[in-house]
Design a protein around this motif. Structure first.
Motif, short mmCIF file in Angstrom:
data_model
loop_
_atom_site.label_atom_id
_atom_site.label_comp_id
_atom_site.label_asym_id
_atom_site.label_seq_id
_atom_site.Cartn_x
_atom_site.Cartn_y
_atom_site.Cartn_z
N ASP A 291 5.32 -11.17 -0.11
CA ASP A 291 4.68 -10.65 1.27
C ASP A 291 4.45 -9.19 1.10
N GLU A 292 3.35 -9.02 1.08
CA GLU A 292 2.57 -7.77 0.76
C GLU A 292 3.46 -6.87 -0.15
N THR B 265 2.93 -13.70 7.56
CA THR B 265 4.06 -13.79 7.30
C THR B 265 4.79 -14.58 7.90
MG LIG Z 1 3.34 -9.39 7.65
#
Ligand SMILES: [Mg+2]
Ligand SMILES: Nc1ncnc2c1ncn2[C@@H]1O[C@H](COP(=O)(O)OP(=O)(O)O)[C@@H](O)[C@H]1O
Lengths: 366, 542
Positions: A166-167, A51
């Motif tokens: 992000d995910e 991240t």
């Molecule tokens: Mg993360």
């Protein structure tokens, strides 16, 4: 791998470091080059700095050291809103006080686009994610999967060339996740956008990406297309992290003709492909994929070293059989075999001999 | 899973309708929940709902006039208030009968005070009359006594007016039972009976005396004269001495030899204002059990022949006060928003440890007495105070014209903003804490500048906090009392200060209740408007 003169490079990280507290480096010496149109996944365990890398690219964190370039120009000093990078957040971050259409229209409004053009684009983006009928609703009135699509549409509606995710599928159930994986890759390829995708789910990484960068401990451990990553892991972390993997520990006896002879800790000898070992006497960790292990004597190559094994457990999984063995003192040695008509079902307690092709058995760092 | 295709009510396992089973299951829970809140409910009922109901009632209640001056109220109904003349003598007579009782019971000043709210000056009129009303009819008293000394004897009146049964019962030991009128007297001498009855009961109750030992007050003689003049044959109903005495008196009256005396003259002699029709108009107007007079008064109106009309300009104060209270509360709310928003924002965006530390600073004012804080502002703002001293020292203000910052609206706004600020910050903070910072990031990633991201994405989501804080602060401000009282001077006081004045100084509780009711209605109306415009479910208190 990083090369500032690389003309193909669209996104470049060069010797990037990041520390939040001035004591620990969360990202250590990151070098990465992406060509335009690539779908790259950052894969790694939680806390490995994925991240953080994404946020540096998006402009929400500044790199402590190093250079990040987008399309050849350094973006270190460009504020996030001028970078023109689309972003999909894990919790979607759809603005709760706006309708879906207003959410999608927002990036166009801040770009001072005319009303009719805006409506046109919003409609097209909604149709693209098959959510045309939902423009008037609020985010809270949509299911998780629908919100996900809207978040995707919003990140794409202003036609960025680079999209970061992000995910994005982390909150969805398995079935929906698989469907969305397919849709996202499909869309990305159709639109020709460059995507940096972050996940900790290796299946997701393998099925979606052109290339996968495996993160651990603030470094890229290996960056390669999925098949290479699976079949030729360059170190034992990658071998462990991607897919299922059996490891045996031992010492290199000799390296000859591209084949390393490894003596396992209980004295037995096996043939391996040397990857991270270069000379006799080195400790090594040998990695073999469960589906590459052979126990049918007829199919074993003549002259290869074999190992004795005891069957501990047989698990029927439908399409495959999964058998747990004790091999060279390791109780967790797994083999997988296809459920074919002629396949032998092993019984617990049975003594067998197993073997493999030397190139499937990789001698990695200890 | 419920069976949707099934028609008719869904049944539970035991065959009963599912709805009923569910209701039964929930009832126990409800009862238990109710028991838990019962003490609070009771407390709120006793200390909040009932006083408010009482206040609402007080603002229209007006029984005192009717209760104290019952005969006058009836008599004055026939008088035309617009005639421009004082009412006829009978009304004054009735007033004498009522007032002599009220004076003995010391209630005449209360009526006077009540009517004085409406027409200043009446209070003293009643006070004076109370002192001398027992002389009204003195002339008759003397003439009756001259006619026969028996008229000066309490026993004479007993024999005329008292119920024989009552007379018999008082002969026994113990306390005297309440005086009872004889049927005969009641029919033959109605006015005198009423007057004597009032006299007898009053001295029994007030002085613990017996009517058998006290000679009646003068108005009773006046009533007797009035009855005998109206019905000279009244004596026929009686017998013995009583008949004889009454006959003699009636004969004297009929012969025209008894000198008459006007009740009206008697009152006008006490104060010439008793002849003023305005006084009587007020009495007539406020004779009812209920009145809207307090409310009219609270709205700067007064009654007039053509319905309510505005008071003369120099008597209007409540409109200005209400308006000022509203505007200043609004100003306080606005300054709380402006000062509180950034603080709440910072608190919400700091790591929780630091935020908690700073929160203590925000809450610190709660831990010091309100009076101390307000007084501190006096020290700060007064002309010889810290701020003025500093400004003079800096040369920004010359020593001769120091700023006036206290005992005016400015002082009130400053001090109350300071006091109410935590009530704004807390709800804002709790709302802002729930706003995920990724919204701002998302907005920026979509191309919004910092300001646009804030204004279009963050601010709208923080509005419920502003709403909750504003409602809290505004409602607290609109009813605030201590601070305006201390630092408001004359220009900076609120309606609540006026209410307090009427409660504790002028003792005009009806007006205070009416003002309070109007305040309550204004708050409810604003609340309603807020609900219509912003939506009350948009308010988050935490
Ligand atoms: Mg993360
Ligand atoms: N804002 C921050 N302040 C301090 N430390 C942070 C912050 N964000 C992340 N970290 C730390 O940096 C490391 C990497 O975090 P992150 O990039 O979120 O990892 P990943 O996304 O791979 O799970 C973690 O150890 C995390 O605790």
């Amino acid at each position: 791998m990083a090369d500032a003169s690389n003309v193909d490079a669209f996104v470049e990280f060069e010797r990037v470091q990041k520390s939040y507290d001035g004591e620990n480096l969360v990202v250590k010496d990151l070098n990465l080059t992406m060509p335009k149109g690539e779908f790259l996944t950052m894969l790694g365990p939680s806390g490995s700095g994925k991240t953080t890398c994404l946020m540096m690219l998006a402009g929400f964190e500044t790199a402590t050291h190093g250079d990040i370039r987008l399309d050849g120009t350094s973006i270190n000093n460009i504020p996030p809103h001028k970078r023109g990078i689309g972003m999909v957040f894990q919790n979607y971050a759809l603005f709760p006080h706006m309708t879906i259409a207003e959410n999608l229209s927002f990036p166009l409004e801040v770009r001072n686009m005319g009303k009719s053009e805006r409506e046109e684009k919003v409609k097209r983006a909604l149709d693209m994610v098959e959510m045309g009928a939902f423009g008037g609703r609020r985010p809270a009135q949509l299911s998780g999967g629908q919100q996900q699509r809207i978040a995707l549409a919003r990140a794409l509606v202003f036609e960025p060339e680079l999209v970061l995710m992000d995910e994005p599928l982390g909150a969805l159930d398995k079935q929906l996740r698989e469907k969305m994986q397919f849709e996202i890759t499909h869309l990305a390829h159709r639109l020709g956008i460059t995507v940096v995708y972050v996940t900790h789910d290796q299946t997701e990484a393998l099925t979606m990406s052109d290339r996968v960068a495996v993160f651990d401990d603030g470094r890229i451990q290996q960056i390669a297309p999925p098949d290479q990553l699976y079949e030729s892991p360059e170190n034992s972390f990658v071998a462990q992290f991607i897919g299922e993997n059996n490891t045996l520990e031992g010492t290199v006896k000799e390296i000859k003709n591209g084949i390393a002879l490894v003596q396992l800790d209980d004295g037995e000898l096996i043939d391996c492909k040397p990857v991270n070992v270069s000379q006799p006497g080195e400790r090594t960790r040998v990695s073999i994929r469960p589906e590459r292990v052979e126990y049918n004597k007829d199919r074993l190559q003549a002259g290869v070293h074999t190992l004795k094994a005891e069957v501990l457990e047989f698990i029927y999984m439908g399409d495959i059989f999964r058998t747990r063995l004790r091999v060279a003192g390791n109780d967790e040695f797994i083999i997988k075999t296809r459920n074919a008509p002629d396949q032998v079902r092993l019984q617990p307690g049975q003594q067998i001999e197993i073997g493999w092709l030397p190139e499937d058995c990789r001698a990695l760092d200890a | 899973m419920s069976d949707i295709t099934q028609s008719g009510p869904v049944l539970a396992a035991d065959g009963r309708p599912l709805k009923r089973s569910l209701a039964r299951a929930l009832r126990m829970q409800k009862i238990r929940a109710l028991m838990l809140i019962a003490p609070l409910l009771l407390f709120v009922l006793l200390t909040f709902i009932l006083p408010i109901a009482d206040m609402l009632f007080r603002s229209v209640e007006n029984r005192i006039v009717q209760d104290t001056l019952p005969q006058t109220v009836v008599a004055v109904q026939d008088w035309d208030a617009d005639s421009g003349e004082a009412p006829p003598d009978a009304v004054y007579e009735a007033l004498a009968y009522d007032l002599v009782v009220a004076a003995e019971r010391k209630q005449h000043t209360r009526v006077g005070t009540r009517l004085n709210y409406e027409t200043p000056g009446i209070s003293s009129l009643f006070r004076k009359a109370g002192r001398r009303v027992d002389e009204v009819g003195e002339g008759y008293l003397k003439q009756f006594a001259a006619l026969d000394p028996a008229w000066g004897e309490p026993q004479t009146f007993m024999s005329v007016f008292a119920d024989p049964e009552w007379l018999a019962s008082r002969a026994g030991a113990g306390d005297e039972p309440p005086f009872q009128l004889s049927e005969t007297a009641h029919d033959a001498l109605p006015k005198a009976s009423g007057a004597y009855m009032n006299f007898a009961r009053t001295i029994q109750e007030e002085d613990n005396d017996s009517p058998a030992e006290e000679e009646p007050w003068a108005p009773v003689y006046m009533a007797l004269h009035s009855d005998l003049a109206a019905n000279p044959q009244a004596a026929q109903a009686f017998s013995g001495d009583a008949q004889r005495l009454l006959q003699e008196a009636a004969a004297l009256i009929e012969s025209g030899q008894m000198e008459t005396e006007s009740a009206r003259d008697a009152f006008v002699k006490m104060d010439k204002d008793w002849a003023d029709p305005e006084v009587w108009r007020t009495l007539k107007t406020y004779a009812g059990k209920y009145t809207n007079g307090y409310f009219l008064n609270a709205a700067d109106l007064q009654k007039s022949p053509d319905g309510p009309e505005l008071r003369p300009e120099d008597e209007r104060i409540y409109g200005t006060l209400f308006l000022r209270t509203l505007i200043m509360s609004l100003a306080i709310t606005c300054s709380c928003i402006v000062l509180g928003y950034p603080v709440a924002w910072i608190l919400a965006n700091l790591p929780s440890r630091t935020a908690n530390m700073l929160m203590i600073l925000v809450l610190l004012p709660f831990w010091t007495s309100l009076l101390v804080r307000t007084s501190a502002w006096k020290v700060m703002l007064q002309q010889q105070g810290v701020i003025n001293d500093t400004l003079v020292w800096l040369g920004l203000v010359s020593d001769s014209d120091r700023l006036v910052m206290i005992n005016n609206q400015f002082g009130t706004i400053v001090a109350m903003t300071h006091i109410l600020l935590p009530f704004m910050i807390l709800p804002m903070y709790s709302v802002m804490q729930t706003i995920n910072p990724t919204y701002l990031r998302a907005a920026k990633s979509l191309g919004a500048t910092n300001w646009t991201a804030f204004w279009r994405v963050y601010f709208p989501q923080s509005v419920p906090g502003i709403g909750a804080g504003s409602i809290l602060v505004f409602i607290l401000a609109i009813g605030y009392y201590i601070t305006p009282e201390l630092v408001g001077g004359t220009k900076g006081v609120f309606i609540s200060n006026r209410i307090a004045f009427h409660i504790s100084q002028s003792l005009n509780w009806g007006l205070a209740a009416a003002l309070g009711t109007i305040l309550l209605v204004i708050v409810l109306a604003l609340y309603w408007a807020y609900d219509k415009i912003v939506g009350i479910d948009n308010v988050k208190l935490g």
